[in-house]
Design an enzyme around this catalytic site. Structure first.
Site, PDB file in Angstrom:
ATOM      1  N   ASP A 157       0.784  -1.239   0.000  1.00 11.38           N
ATOM      2  CA  ASP A 157       0.000   0.000   0.000  1.00 11.38           C
ATOM      3  C   ASP A 157       0.820   1.296   0.000  1.00 11.38           C
ATOM      4  O   ASP A 157       0.275   2.357  -0.216  1.00 11.38           O
ATOM      5  CB  ASP A 157      -0.897   0.051   1.250  1.00 11.38           C
ATOM      6  CG  ASP A 157      -1.976  -1.005   1.206  1.00 11.38           C
ATOM      7  OD1 ASP A 157      -2.317  -1.420   0.092  1.00 11.38           O
ATOM      8  OD2 ASP A 157      -2.460  -1.428   2.271  1.00 11.38           O
ATOM      9  N   MET A 199      -6.670  -1.809  -4.029  1.00 11.69           N
ATOM     10  CA  MET A 199      -6.460  -1.894  -2.578  1.00 11.69           C
ATOM     11  C   MET A 199      -6.069  -0.535  -1.995  1.00 11.69           C
ATOM     12  O   MET A 199      -5.614   0.343  -2.715  1.00 11.69           O
ATOM     13  CB  MET A 199      -5.384  -2.923  -2.274  1.00 11.69           C
ATOM     14  CG  MET A 199      -5.899  -4.351  -2.410  1.00 11.69           C
ATOM     15  SD  MET A 199      -4.642  -5.538  -1.948  1.00 11.69           S
ATOM     16  CE  MET A 199      -5.584  -7.063  -1.983  1.00 11.69           C
ATOM     17  N   ARG A 465      18.836  10.871 -33.521  1.00 15.35           N
ATOM     18  CA  ARG A 465      19.971  11.390 -32.743  1.00 15.35           C
ATOM     19  C   ARG A 465      20.620  12.609 -33.407  1.00 15.35           C
ATOM     20  O   ARG A 465      21.651  13.087 -32.948  1.00 15.35           O
ATOM     21  CB  ARG A 465      21.024  10.291 -32.554  1.00 15.35           C
ATOM     22  CG  ARG A 465      20.545   9.176 -31.659  1.00 15.35           C
ATOM     23  CD  ARG A 465      21.713   8.434 -31.014  1.00 15.35           C
ATOM     24  NE  ARG A 465      21.235   7.593 -29.940  1.00 15.35           N
ATOM     25  CZ  ARG A 465      20.723   6.377 -30.122  1.00 15.35           C
ATOM     26  NH1 ARG A 465      20.653   5.880 -31.324  1.00 15.35           N
ATOM     27  NH2 ARG A 465      20.289   5.673 -29.098  1.00 15.35           N
ATOM     28  N   ASN A 526      19.763   6.409 -18.516  1.00  9.43           N
ATOM     29  CA  ASN A 526      19.853   7.224 -17.302  1.00  9.43           C
ATOM     30  C   ASN A 526      21.195   7.957 -17.222  1.00  9.43           C
ATOM     31  O   ASN A 526      21.858   7.968 -16.191  1.00  9.43           O
ATOM     32  CB  ASN A 526      19.650   6.361 -16.043  1.00  9.43           C
ATOM     33  CG  ASN A 526      19.179   7.197 -14.863  1.00  9.43           C
ATOM     34  OD1 ASN A 526      18.615   8.268 -15.040  1.00  9.43           O
ATOM     35  ND2 ASN A 526      19.441   6.730 -13.653  1.00  9.43           N
ATOM     36  N   GLN A 658      14.781  -1.180 -25.394  1.00 10.34           N
ATOM     37  CA  GLN A 658      14.212   0.160 -25.644  1.00 10.34           C
ATOM     38  C   GLN A 658      12.704   0.100 -25.858  1.00 10.34           C
ATOM     39  O   GLN A 658      12.058   1.135 -25.988  1.00 10.34           O
ATOM     40  CB  GLN A 658      14.859   0.774 -26.884  1.00 10.34           C
ATOM     41  CG  GLN A 658      16.292   1.196 -26.648  1.00 10.34           C
ATOM     42  CD  GLN A 658      16.903   1.830 -27.882  1.00 10.34           C
ATOM     43  OE1 GLN A 658      16.536   1.505 -29.004  1.00 10.34           O
ATOM     44  NE2 GLN A 658      17.848   2.727 -27.677  1.00 10.34           N
TER      45      GLN A 658
END
Ligand code: ADP
Length: 743
Positions: A157, A199, A465, A526, A658
């Site tokens: 939760d 829930m 790109r 990232n 990807q």
């Protein structure tokens, strides 16, 4: 009081099960053993502690092998009425003393942690009673005068104080979002309305976040009931308006504990009947139930369990008996400790505030990020393709992707287009990044052109790109001028940042460039500056983790080592985090490099492991970890040197990484960041020198860093940020999958 040397730890999972508990148990067991402690698993929660017998088992390094990817808890959990009684706890104390256990790591919810705290406080008295009754000796009691305790929060939760995320919540959000996606597609086919119950008795986290992630039309949560007494009208109006814009389905998400301002329960069945009556169309209810608890944990939950389990043992090793017991949690990517009972009290307070109808206080307790998410959701569902907005300068804003495709790009474009139009802006989009832009491939977007994009993988606008060369800048300026562009939102990776930086730096040369520019980090790698997370990385990480799970299963009978290559260019984020989530023995990444000595050492470890009946080896290599020691090279080297002992297979995961539908986290961040970016552009547009910036999520906050800082923050040679927060996880990841120290 001096530090108390603990000798052995008992670990248990208690209360409701949650995915990721196994990772925590594995981390506790291995960290404990590594530090010379005996570690016992107490099966079936407090029930096992009271019953003893075979329920309290000493663990070794291998007893927790192969459990990282499993859902639920392999050591079982239970609710135990006996432990609520003093007599039950007296028996439990006797059982622990007989095994020499003097510290506990309890993984559970507020009930389990409360029980543990009561037990700890009573410990000295319980031992005195046991001595008096002749059930244990004075010597035994003297050896374990204190019970040390640390708590980890296992709960789907996300309802507990002391941690930003509870172990299991991210996985539950995945289950819900998958289910809502599935229902949405059938609802759209039949133009139906669905009410989905999720829930959360006192906590609307799952409901609100899944509503954002799945693009639901309305959400009802316990902490923040609808403002008006006529909320039914508001809801029906919003759903009707959304249908009028052309939408083919309506989805309402209801948390099981939803209520109105007067404290009256709002059931999913009630919502269904209201919708059917007032909208005059068939509505269906789906109660998701226990599927929300089940299934394999996500990479995030595995890594959260691993990190907090590891930290809990270290915490106990460094604690004194008089220290207040702590909950080990996570806050803004860093591990934290918070007083256990204070966390329980605050958690219970939310339920009390809801019961007392003090919703303002309940929401304040939930924190600013939750409130902010709710604000974004409300803006999105109420957004209309309206025209002029008083006091707001209307802009022509260009949205584009640039860089490799990242799941979540579509989610971001959808939110930006709708929120932009809602502010009265005209939203335009360039196809295929700067490649399309230079061809003048720019179209105006409308409300429905982004319909269904919230959970769609890939990049509907296309991406490339291409970074415009200096000689192409006049052409870029000319095209932007032709379309009278007054603001730019670039959603993409490093090439997009580079292009945006070039435009920003030439604002003195081309008048049209003197406009607000904002970049949103979207790259599976990232590897973008100014943000701890980029959109798409969480999806890729899960994709890798689940593929590696499958690859591992193919080695059932043979002694085999896999060398798996993952993407990331020069950034080892995906390699390290997936290695941690799958229990890889070794992760090779460019940040650390690979030497011949490393390969020799790792090979020796593999040989030693397989000689000791190891069945499976796993190595993860980031694609650019080393120019010469490539994946095929490492695989051949190990194959040759492994001889008859083991064989080696390589798996280069490639472009599957990807693809796929964006994860809930990526969708939520894409939506929230897009909202901030539109606000940023709207705000800056009125200024003489509008800013250019990249948005990021840093220390739990959305931040804007000036584009002018881009070169300073990036390692130009290796195209990654100079600072990478996740590198600190390296020692934990490697410790967890070291060879058994007993071998
Ligand atoms: P959760 O930990 O998920 O909140 P519960 O509230 O059901 O789940 O608690 C799990 C178990 O923890 C209970 O079955 C009981 O054995 C123990 N427990 C809970 N509250 C207490 C308490 N106040 N005193 C002693 N034991 C407790």
């Amino acid at each position: 009081m001096a530090k108390h040397q603990i000798k052995s730890i008992g670990v248990l999972t208690s209360g409701g099960d949650s995915p990721g508990m196994n990772a925590a148990v594995r981390a506790v067991v291995r960290t404990g053993i590594k530090h010379g402690l005996e570690v016992y698993a107490i099966y079936e929660g407090y029930q096992g502690m009271v019953e003893d017998g075979d329920y309290i088992r000493k663990m070794n390094w291998d007893s927790v092998g192969g459990i990282l990817h499993q859902g639920g808890t392999v050591i079982g959990t239970a609710r135990c009425a006996e432990f609520r009684t003093r007599e039950g706890r007296r028996i439990a104390a006797k059982n622990l003393i007989e095994h020499g256990i003097d510290s506990l790591i309890v993984i559970g919810g507020d009930g389990s942690l409360t029980g543990a705290n009561v037990f700890r406080q009573e410990w000295p008295e319980l031992l005195a009673e046991l001595v008096q009754a002749g059930e244990i000796t004075q010597k035994q009691a003297d050896r374990h005068p204190y019970l040390m305790l640390a708590g980890l929060v296992g709960s789907i939760d996300n309802d507990m104080f002391g941690t930003d995320m509870t172990i299991g919540a991210d996985t539950a959000l995945h289950r819900i979002t998958e289910a809502v996606d599935a229902i949405t597609s059938t609802a759209a086919s039949h133009q139906r309305t669905f009410v989905i119950e999720v829930m959360g008795r006192h906590c609307g986290y799952l409901a609100l976040m899944s509503a954002i992630a799945a693009g639901a039309n309305w959400v009802l949560i316990p902490e923040s009931p609808p403002e008006s007494d006529h909320w039914e009208d508001d809801m029906c109006q919003a759903l009707k308006a959304s249908r009028e814009t052309g939408r083919r389905h309506s989805i309402v998400i209801v948390a099981e504990g939803a209520q109105d301002r007067n404290g009256k329960e709002i059931t999913s069945e009630y919502v269904r009947s209201v919708l059917e009556e007032r909208l005059g169309e068939e509505a269906r209810v789906t109660i998701l139930g226990h599927v929300q608890r089940g299934g394999a944990p996500t990479a995030f939950d595995r890594n959260l369990g691993t990190q907090t389990g590891h930290a809990a043992v270290l915490h106990l090793l460094n604690s004194s008996p008089e220290d207040e017991p702590q909950v080990i949690g996570i806050h803004e990517n860093s591990l934290t400790t918070a007083p256990l009972m204070d966390s329980v009290r605050k958690t219970l307070q939310v339920a009390e505030k809801i019961a007392a109808k003090d919703y303002e206080a309940a929401m304040t307790l939930r924190g600013s990020s939750f409130k902010d998410a709710q604000r974004t959701f409300n803006t999105l569902v109420q957004a209309q393709p309206r025209g002029a907005v008083a006091g707001q300068k209307q802009l022509r804003i260009l949205v584009m992707n640039c860089g490799g495709p990242a799941p979540g790009m579509n989610t971001a474009v959808r939110a930006a287009v709708r929120l932009g139009m809602d502010k009265g802006h005209t939203m335009l989009a360039a196809q295929n990044g700067f490649r399309g832009l230079l061809r003048g491939d720019i179209q105006e977007m409308n409300w429905m052109s982004v319909s269904g994009w919230v959970g769609r993988g890939g990049a509907e606008l296309g991406t490339s790109r291409k970074v415009p060369r200096d000689s192409e800048m006049p052409a870029v300026a000319q095209i932007l001028e032709q379309h009278n562009i007054q603001g730019l939102l670039m959603i993409g990776g490093l090439s997009g940042y580079e292009a945006a930086y070039k435009i920003f730096m030439r604002s003195g040369d081309f008048k049209v460039f003197n406009m607000p520019i904002v970049c949103m980090p979207a790259s599976i790698n990232n590897n973008l500056p100014g943000s701890e997370h980029s959109i798409g990385a969480d999806t890729a990480l899960n994709s890798i983790a689940f593929d590696v799970d499958k690859i591992k299963q193919t080695a059932v009978a043979s002694r085999r080592c896999f060398v798996v290559e993952v993407m990331g260019r020069y950034c080892g984020y995906l390699a390290l985090m997936s290695g941690m989530a799958t229990g890889a023995e070794r992760v090779y990444m460019h940040e650390e490099g690979v030497t011949l000595a490393d390969l020799q050492k790792d090979l020796n470890n593999l040989i030693a492991g397989f000689e000791h009946n190891k069945r499976l080896g796993l190595i993860i290599r980031s694609e650019s970890a080393d120019l010469f020691y490539t994946t095929p090279f490492i695989a051949s080297l190990f194959e040759k040197e492994g001889g008859d002992l083991f064989d080696v297979r390589q798996a280069i995961l490639g472009h599957v990484q990807q693809g796929g539908a964006p994860s809930p986290f990526d969708r939520i961040q894409a939506t929230r960041m897009a909202a901030r970016c539109i606000e940023f552009l709207s705000r800056e547009a009125g200024k003489v020198s509008p800013a250019g910036a990249f948005i990021g999520l840093q220390m739990g906050q959305y931040t804007f860093t000036s584009l002018g800082d881009f070169p300073r923050m990036v390692d130009a040679e290796f195209s990654r940020p100079k600072e990478q927060w996740w590198l600190k996880l390296r020692p934990i990841a490697s410790m967890m999958s070291e060879p058994d120290p007993a071998d």
